[in-house]
Each structure stands twice: as C-alpha cells, then as structure tokens.
Design an enzyme around this catalytic site. Structure first.
Site, PDB file in Angstrom:
ATOM      1  N   SER A   1       0.827  -1.206   0.000  1.00  0.00           N
ATOM      2  CA  SER A   1       0.000   0.000   0.000  1.00  0.00           C
ATOM      3  C   SER A   1       0.864   1.259   0.000  1.00  0.00           C
ATOM      4  O   SER A   1       0.488   2.286   0.545  1.00  0.00           O
ATOM      5  CB  SER A   1      -0.913   0.001   1.234  1.00  0.00           C
ATOM      6  OG  SER A   1      -0.115  -0.128   2.392  1.00  0.00           O
TER       7      SER A   1
ATOM      8  N   ASN B   1      14.898   7.874  -6.842  1.00  0.00           N
ATOM      9  CA  ASN B   1      16.332   7.554  -6.806  1.00  0.00           C
ATOM     10  C   ASN B   1      17.160   8.728  -7.321  1.00  0.00           C
ATOM     11  O   ASN B   1      18.179   9.101  -6.750  1.00  0.00           O
ATOM     12  CB  ASN B   1      16.611   6.295  -7.644  1.00  0.00           C
ATOM     13  CG  ASN B   1      16.108   5.053  -6.947  1.00  0.00           C
ATOM     14  OD1 ASN B   1      16.661   4.630  -5.930  1.00  0.00           O
ATOM     15  ND2 ASN B   1      15.039   4.471  -7.464  1.00  0.00           N
TER      16      ASN B   1
ATOM     17  N   LYS C   1      17.215  -0.171 -13.870  1.00  0.00           N
ATOM     18  CA  LYS C   1      17.144   1.271 -14.146  1.00  0.00           C
ATOM     19  C   LYS C   1      17.242   2.074 -12.855  1.00  0.00           C
ATOM     20  O   LYS C   1      17.597   3.258 -12.883  1.00  0.00           O
ATOM     21  CB  LYS C   1      15.905   1.629 -14.965  1.00  0.00           C
ATOM     22  CG  LYS C   1      14.561   1.301 -14.325  1.00  0.00           C
ATOM     23  CD  LYS C   1      14.061   2.387 -13.404  1.00  0.00           C
ATOM     24  CE  LYS C   1      12.902   1.886 -12.563  1.00  0.00           C
ATOM     25  NZ  LYS C   1      12.510   2.761 -11.474  1.00  0.00           N
TER      26      LYS C   1
ATOM     27  N   PHE D   1      11.195  -6.718   1.103  1.00  0.00           N
ATOM     28  CA  PHE D   1      10.177  -7.322   1.975  1.00  0.00           C
ATOM     29  C   PHE D   1       9.457  -8.511   1.316  1.00  0.00           C
ATOM     30  O   PHE D   1       8.680  -9.194   1.976  1.00  0.00           O
ATOM     31  CB  PHE D   1       9.125  -6.272   2.374  1.00  0.00           C
ATOM     32  CG  PHE D   1       9.722  -5.052   3.020  1.00  0.00           C
ATOM     33  CD1 PHE D   1      10.610  -5.178   4.093  1.00  0.00           C
ATOM     34  CD2 PHE D   1       9.395  -3.775   2.577  1.00  0.00           C
ATOM     35  CE1 PHE D   1      11.159  -4.043   4.696  1.00  0.00           C
ATOM     36  CE2 PHE D   1       9.942  -2.642   3.173  1.00  0.00           C
ATOM     37  CZ  PHE D   1      10.831  -2.780   4.236  1.00  0.00           C
TER      38      PHE D   1
HETATM   39  P1  NAD Z   1       6.676   3.145  -1.224  1.00  0.00           P
HETATM   40  O1  NAD Z   1       8.140   3.237  -1.431  1.00  0.00           O
HETATM   41  O2  NAD Z   1       5.856   4.345  -1.542  1.00  0.00           O
HETATM   42  O3  NAD Z   1       6.349   2.800   0.267  1.00  0.00           O
HETATM   43  C1  NAD Z   1       7.036   1.862   1.026  1.00  0.00           C
HETATM   44  C2  NAD Z   1       6.052   0.801   1.459  1.00  0.00           C
HETATM   45  O4  NAD Z   1       6.732  -0.205   2.172  1.00  0.00           O
HETATM   46  C3  NAD Z   1       4.941   1.323   2.386  1.00  0.00           C
HETATM   47  O5  NAD Z   1       3.707   0.843   1.974  1.00  0.00           O
HETATM   48  C4  NAD Z   1       5.309   0.729   3.724  1.00  0.00           C
HETATM   49  O6  NAD Z   1       4.197   0.484   4.524  1.00  0.00           O
HETATM   50  C5  NAD Z   1       5.937  -0.559   3.282  1.00  0.00           C
HETATM   51  N1  NAD Z   1       6.770  -1.184   4.296  1.00  0.00           N
HETATM   52  C6  NAD Z   1       7.597  -0.594   5.189  1.00  0.00           C
HETATM   53  N2  NAD Z   1       8.165  -1.546   5.966  1.00  0.00           N
HETATM   54  C7  NAD Z   1       7.679  -2.730   5.551  1.00  0.00           C
HETATM   55  C8  NAD Z   1       7.870  -4.072   5.950  1.00  0.00           C
HETATM   56  N3  NAD Z   1       8.709  -4.388   6.928  1.00  0.00           N
HETATM   57  N4  NAD Z   1       7.212  -5.041   5.284  1.00  0.00           N
HETATM   58  C9  NAD Z   1       6.382  -4.739   4.266  1.00  0.00           C
HETATM   59  N5  NAD Z   1       6.152  -3.493   3.842  1.00  0.00           N
HETATM   60  C10 NAD Z   1       6.795  -2.504   4.483  1.00  0.00           C
HETATM   61  O7  NAD Z   1       6.103   1.871  -2.015  1.00  0.00           O
HETATM   62  P2  NAD Z   1       5.744   1.772  -3.576  1.00  0.00           P
HETATM   63  O8  NAD Z   1       5.992   3.047  -4.261  1.00  0.00           O
HETATM   64  O9  NAD Z   1       4.387   1.198  -3.682  1.00  0.00           O
HETATM   65  O10 NAD Z   1       6.833   0.753  -4.100  1.00  0.00           O
HETATM   66  C11 NAD Z   1       6.636  -0.625  -4.189  1.00  0.00           C
HETATM   67  C12 NAD Z   1       7.431  -1.161  -5.363  1.00  0.00           C
HETATM   68  O11 NAD Z   1       6.984  -0.512  -6.548  1.00  0.00           O
HETATM   69  C13 NAD Z   1       8.922  -0.894  -5.299  1.00  0.00           C
HETATM   70  O12 NAD Z   1       9.599  -2.029  -5.789  1.00  0.00           O
HETATM   71  C14 NAD Z   1       9.147   0.266  -6.248  1.00  0.00           C
HETATM   72  O13 NAD Z   1      10.429   0.240  -6.839  1.00  0.00           O
HETATM   73  C15 NAD Z   1       8.083  -0.014  -7.275  1.00  0.00           C
HETATM   74  N6  NAD Z   1       7.625   1.160  -8.040  1.00  0.00           N
HETATM   75  C16 NAD Z   1       7.418   2.362  -7.430  1.00  0.00           C
HETATM   76  C17 NAD Z   1       6.966   3.438  -8.190  1.00  0.00           C
HETATM   77  C18 NAD Z   1       6.709   4.793  -7.598  1.00  0.00           C
HETATM   78  O14 NAD Z   1       6.540   5.767  -8.337  1.00  0.00           O
HETATM   79  N7  NAD Z   1       6.616   4.910  -6.291  1.00  0.00           N
HETATM   80  C19 NAD Z   1       6.706   3.263  -9.538  1.00  0.00           C
HETATM   81  C20 NAD Z   1       6.903   2.032 -10.112  1.00  0.00           C
HETATM   82  C21 NAD Z   1       7.374   0.984  -9.346  1.00  0.00           C
HETATM   83  P1  13P Z   2      11.777   5.643  -8.288  1.00  0.00           P
HETATM   84  O1  13P Z   2      11.699   4.538  -7.264  1.00  0.00           O
HETATM   85  O2  13P Z   2      13.164   6.072  -8.603  1.00  0.00           O
HETATM   86  O3  13P Z   2      10.867   6.782  -7.971  1.00  0.00           O
HETATM   87  O4  13P Z   2      11.205   5.018  -9.662  1.00  0.00           O
HETATM   88  C1  13P Z   2       9.862   4.879  -9.818  1.00  0.00           C
HETATM   89  C2  13P Z   2       9.610   4.039 -10.987  1.00  0.00           C
HETATM   90  O5  13P Z   2       9.948   2.878 -11.005  1.00  0.00           O
HETATM   91  C3  13P Z   2       8.941   4.683 -12.129  1.00  0.00           C
HETATM   92  O6  13P Z   2       8.640   3.769 -13.130  1.00  0.00           O
END
Ligand code: NAD
Ligand code: 13P
Length: 596
Positions: free
Chosen positions: A241, A502, A437, A330
């Site tokens: 989430s 990042n 990336k 995680f």
């Molecule tokens: P986030 O980085 O916004 O938030 C971190 C999440 O990790 C929170 O929901 C938090 O509750 C959870 N967390 C913290 N400690 C934890 C634990 N011990 N066990 C389980 N969960 C825990 O999360 P996000 O943006 O949804 O990222 C999830 C994945 O999606 C990552 O691999 C990220 O690279 C990828 N992603 C992110 C984006 C973006 O724009 N944010 C875009 C594409 C892909």
């Molecule tokens: P960041 O974790 O660097 O924000 O990248 C998000 C992402 O994967 C966009 O596709």
C-alpha cells in the site's frame, strides 16, 4: 441447481457446447431443409431423433435422402444464413465470458464440419476445438454435381455421435479436472453420461425443451446470460500500500467497478497494509474511512471499493489475482508467510522493481513468488511514476508473461484510458529492466547534482541502458532485444532518470556533499521520501555482489562506478569518468579535497 453443481460450474476448466438447438437457435439440417423447401418433412424426422425414437444415424440418413442436396445448395445456404442469424441469444456473450476467464470452449456438432465452422469462427472457437464429421459426397449424373449422401462418421467409429466423441476424447486427451457439457437433446445427455463423461451436464432449454433431457441434467437454463452471471468473478488483492501500490490499486478498483464489460471481476479490491500509526491512528483504519492513503499517496481517493486490511492472509483469502507491490527487500518474508495460503487457481503479478541475491545467485521477484506460492506470476513494469498516474496523466506499462491467457486477464485489470498496457512474452527482461534502471537513476541523479547538462545525462543513460541489456542477456540469454524498446525498458529509464525518487535522492546526496553537512542515503531517504523506500542503493549493492562474484565488474563500468560513489569509495564527479573509474584497481584519489 445444487451448491455442488454451482461449484463445478465455477471450477470448470473446459466447457463443451452441443451445436444444434444449443449454440444455434435451430436444428441446422432442419434449417437447410427449409432453405430447400423441405421443412416439415425434415422436422418430423428430427423430432423423432430428439425423442429417442430414431437413432442418430438413422435420422441422419433419412434426412440426407430427403435433402438430396448439392455443394451449390450448401454454399447458397451459408450465404443466406450467416452466423449472426443462426446463433442462440446470449451464446456469444457466454463464450466470450468463458474465454475471458481462460476456460477452454469446445463445440460438438452433429451437423457436419461445413455447417459448423462459420459459427465456430464467429465465436472465436479455434477449429481444433470443433468436433464434427465432414460431408461425404457421391458423384451423380446431375448437372449441379455430386449429392450429399452422408457424413464421414462410419460404422467403425468408436463413439456413437460427435457429441460423445467430444466428451470421450477430451477426457482421454486433457487432464481437465472439471468438464461441463451443455446441450439440449437426448444425444447430448447420453454423451455427457458416458462412463468417463462430463462432470456436469447443463440442459439448455432456450430453444427446445425435452423433458427427459431436463430431468437428466444437473442444471437446466433457458438463458445463457444466467450461466454467465453464475460464473466466478475474479477477485483482486494487492499486497502492498505504498505510493505505486495505491496508484495501481486505484486503477484496478476503477476498472472492476466501471470498466468491466464482461462482468468478470468482483467489485471489491482488497489491499494489504503494512500497519503503522499515522497521527495516532491505524493507517488501515484511516484508509477504510477516508478511502485515501494519507501517508503514501495523500490527496488521492483510491475508490470506495478498496478495502484495506493489515492481515496478510485475510487479504489474499479468496483472491484470484494477486498483485505484489512492496519494496523488494520485503517480498521474501511476505512470500514465506503466504506459502500454502493462496488459491492454487490464482495468478500473480509483480509490480515490484528489484531482485534477490542468494548465495547460489540472483533471483527475480516473479520467480520467488512462483516458487513459494506455486502459481503463475507475470510482471507489470514501465514508466510509472506513482503520483503522475494517480493524477491520470497518460502513461504506459508492459506486462511480461509466460502464460498469455493470464496476461490478457491482467491487461483487462490494469488498462484504462490513461494507462496503456502492452504484453511481451519476456518476464526476465521486463523485470530486470525495472530493477536495473534504479541504478542508472542514481547515476543520473549524480549528474544532476553536479549541474551537468543534457548531453552528459544522455551519455550516462545510454551507457546505463547498454549495461542493463548486457546484464540481462548475461543472466537470462533468452531475453529479447525488442523488450528494451517497450515501456518497461527505455521509457522507464527516461522517466526514472528525470522524475524518480532515486534520482532525487542521488542529486540531494551530491548537493549535501558540497556543504558542511554531508548526509547519508539513509538520512536523505528518511528526510525526502517520508516513509517511501529508496530501491536503487540496495539494488546497486545487490547487483554489484553478482558482478563481483562472477568477475564481471570491469565489464559494467557505469554500474561499478555508481556503486563505488554510493558507498563513498569515489566522489560523485567520478561518474563522468566511469570508463576508467569502473575498472577494478583504478587508482582514483578517493574522496579528495573536493568530495564531489
Ligand atoms: P513506497 O516506497 O511508496 O512505500 C514503502 C512501502 O513499504 C509502504 O507501503 C510501507 O508500509 C511498506 N513497508 C515498510 N516496511 C515494511 C515491511 N517491513 N514489510 C512490508 N512493507 C513494508 O512503495 P511503492 O511506491 O508502492 O513501491 C513498491 C514497489 O513498486 C517498489 O519495488 C518500487 O520500486 C516499485 N515502483 C514504485 C513506483 C513509484 O513511483 N513509487 C513506480 C513504479 C514501481
Ligand atoms: P523511483 O523509485 O526512482 O521513484 O522510480 C519509480 C519508478 O519505477 C517509475 O517507473
């Protein structure tokens, strides 16, 4: 209908439809007879067969003698009776709904291949899934050529009818655990009741109703829509989430509620929340009350049909589609907890960008999910900055799959008017691109921190893309070059190197080094991301471990230089000298007077 029948219908992996008076709203040979002006005579014979007074073979022979038709007659009939005029009401929708769920549909026809094939085509049923005999012709003196004298089924055929043959062969050839047969006549009932026959027989009484057939059935329906309504709806659950998890769940929740023309998805979407207190209250409770994740995606309504739960097993209970979207460190712990608790009919899709490094080598997150949960796992990767998608800016994503049918369901779950989804049969490249990336985004952040211009950033990104592809191919030789041109490849690289977290943190790291108060990546993550997770540093260290163990460091100078900067072994401006700095043993004046 009993609970057992409903359960079998919802579990069915294959459904075989009888043709005449079931898929079609006529008996086809009767219709042909009408076309030739011989309707009443032929109908009488057909009725006797349906009531069991005549054997299928005898009735067929009598009708063919009556018809005495030529190939031209058949062509004229097909021309005047196109599929749309012959299909029973609702059958197209039902077949599409079954196929949308990956349920295999077959046709068993006593009315010949030639008269059945156009209907199969109209229903998108492959010809290989049609059981029917061909027409047999006999030369005559007649000016319009040969005459139809029978069908290719002969005395020695092991099954009495094409319907029986369909059931028998499907049982012999495929390990379907649940096979449903749908028909309207006695022959259909007999086929379903073969020794090793269908698991359920559904009598379709929307065109004709034979009491004996209805009595012998497990379920009798007059409307195909009723059968479609009774099909199981896919329930979607999201593990995670954070920002991206919430933006993705928001799309899914919209689609299940408003964009589900096949009515294939349950409206409610469950979301597992790693519980924490926000302003003295539980985050899951806040989400359920306000429909907003006030910490990770503030200001964005997720949808009233999103239900948050801090209980992992409750989240996946009854789920057919499991989205995995948590920071990659995680996932392993979560998979261990989920082991043995997910439906073996479910499918998974990972949105997580990252990899796991074990002593025996690297492991894709999708592979980990597949191994622990014992279900198929696709990936959804792409240029997907969470906040931009939450504000409905046009974006794209790529589904990497091994099973196409699963990817097609996932595409319907995720695609919407501002989120275009393509599919590639290349899980490894799609997922590795999303992972690697994040390292290049750090390199790009260093470039921004040093205030270099677009030429430098483009040079770094180009080298980054080339090392991404090289690394993917070295670990997974089957990856396809085309995948790097999809959203999961070059597009995600561009988006992340310009707008990602990042990049942002790496830029801040360089700028902090220029002050009297340098900061660590951990400090900057906490300060700038407010609980969101930085994946690049971890990934850089994980990838570097693979490079080190395999002696590949010199072959990946940008990855290696970036990793040395991240760990303080080189100053950030070494990024522009990556060709030298990435070489092992390169003697760089480490952290000289000017730390940048
Ligand atoms: P986030 O980085 O916004 O938030 C971190 C999440 O990790 C929170 O929901 C938090 O509750 C959870 N967390 C913290 N400690 C934890 C634990 N011990 N066990 C389980 N969960 C825990 O999360 P996000 O943006 O949804 O990222 C999830 C994945 O999606 C990552 O691999 C990220 O690279 C990828 N992603 C992110 C984006 C973006 O724009 N944010 C875009 C594409 C892909
Ligand atoms: P960041 O974790 O660097 O924000 O990248 C998000 C992402 O994967 C966009 O596709």
């Amino acid at each position: 209908m009993t609970e057992d029948t409903l359960s079998a219908w919802r579990r069915a992996q294959a459904v075989c439809f009888s043709f005449d008076n079931t898929v079609t709203e006529n008996d086809t040979l009767d219709l042909l007879a009408q076309h030739l002006g011989l309707g009443p005579e032929a109908a009488q014979v057909a009725e006797q067969a349906a009531n069991g007074q005549l054997s299928t073979q005898d009735s067929l022979q009598r009708r063919l003698q009556l018809l005495n038709c030529s190939p031209q007659d058949i062509l004229g009939f097909l021309d005047q009776h196109p599929p749309a005029t012959r299909l029973a009401p609702g059958v197209e929708d039902l077949v599409a709904a079954l196929q949308a769920r990956g349920i295999v549909v077959y046709l068993a026809s006593a009315s010949s291949w030639e008269l059945t094939a156009p209907i199969a085509q109209a229903l998108n049923i492959p010809y290989a899934h049609v059981f029917a005999d061909g027409m047999a012709w006999q030369e005559t003196e007649a000016a319009d050529g040969p005459r139809l004298v029978g069908f290719t089924r002969h005395e020695a055929a092991s099954y009495a009818s094409p319907q029986a043959e369909a059931v028998g062969k499907l049982r012999d050839m495929f390990p379907y655990q649940t096979l449903a047969f749908v028909g309207s006549g006695t022959t259909d009932l007999e086929a379903a009741q073969l020794a090793h026959g269908a698991d359920i027989f559904i009598a379709y009484a929307g065109v004709v109703q034979h009491e004996a057939v209805v009595q012998g059935s497990d379920w009798s329906v007059r409307d195909f829509h009723e059968m479609a309504r009774m099909l199981k709806k896919h329930k979607v659950a999201c593990i995670g989430s954070g920002a991206w998890a919430c933006a993705a769940v928001r799309i899914v929740a919209y689609n299940t509620l408003h964009n589900d023309p096949r009515d294939e998805f349950a409206k409610e979407v469950t979301m597992w929340v790693h519980e924490e207190e926000v302003n003295g209250r539980k985050l899951s409770e806040i989400i359920n009350e306000t429909h907003e994740n006030v910490k990770y995606l503030p200001g964005v309504k997720l949808g009233d049909n999103v239900v948050a739960t801090p209980d992992l097993l409750e989240a996946v209970s009854g789920a057919d589609i499991i989205m995995v979207c948590v920071p990659h460190q995680f996932v392993h712990g979560i998979c261990k907890q989920l082991q043995g608790h997910v439906s073996q009919d479910a499918i998974a899709v990972s949105l997580t960008k990252g990899m796991r490094v074990r002593p025996e080598g690297p492991q894709l997150i999708s592979e980990m999910v597949r191994n622990y949960l014992r279900i198929d796992c696709s990936v959804l990767m792409g240029a997907n900055i969470a906040q931009d998608i939450a504000s409905e800016q046009l974006s794209e994503a790529t589904i990497g799959y091994t099973i196409l049918a699963n990817a097609e369901v996932l595409k319907r779950v995720f695609e919407t008017h501002y989120f275009y989804v393509t599919m590639v049969p290349d899980v490894a490249a799609a997922e590795m691109c999303g992972t690697l990336k994040n390292i290049v985004a750090l390199s790009a952040g260093f470039v921004d921190g040093l205030a270099y211009g677009p030429n430098t950033k483009a040079a770094i990104m180009r080298e980054g893309l080339q090392e991404m592809r090289q690394f993917c191919k070295a670990l997974y030789p089957t990856v396809r070059d085309e995948t790097f041109f999809e959203s999961c490849g070059v597009a995600d690289l561009i988006a992340t190197c310009y707008g990602g977290r990042n990049r942002k943190v790496a830029e801040a790291y360089v700028k902090a080094l220029m002050t009297d108060h340098p900061k660590t990546f951990d400090e900057l993550e906490a300060e700038l991301l407010h609980g969101q997770k930085l994946q690049g540093v971890l990934t850089s260290n994980e990838v570097q471990e693979v490079l080190r163990k395999r002696g590949w460091q010199d072959d990946y100078p940008l990855f290696t230089t970036t990793n040395r900067i991240v760990n303080g072994r080189l100053p950030p401006h070494a990024i522009t000298a990556y060709r030298d700095c990435g070489i092992d043993g390169f003697d760089y004046p480490e952290r000289a007077d000017n730390p940048t």
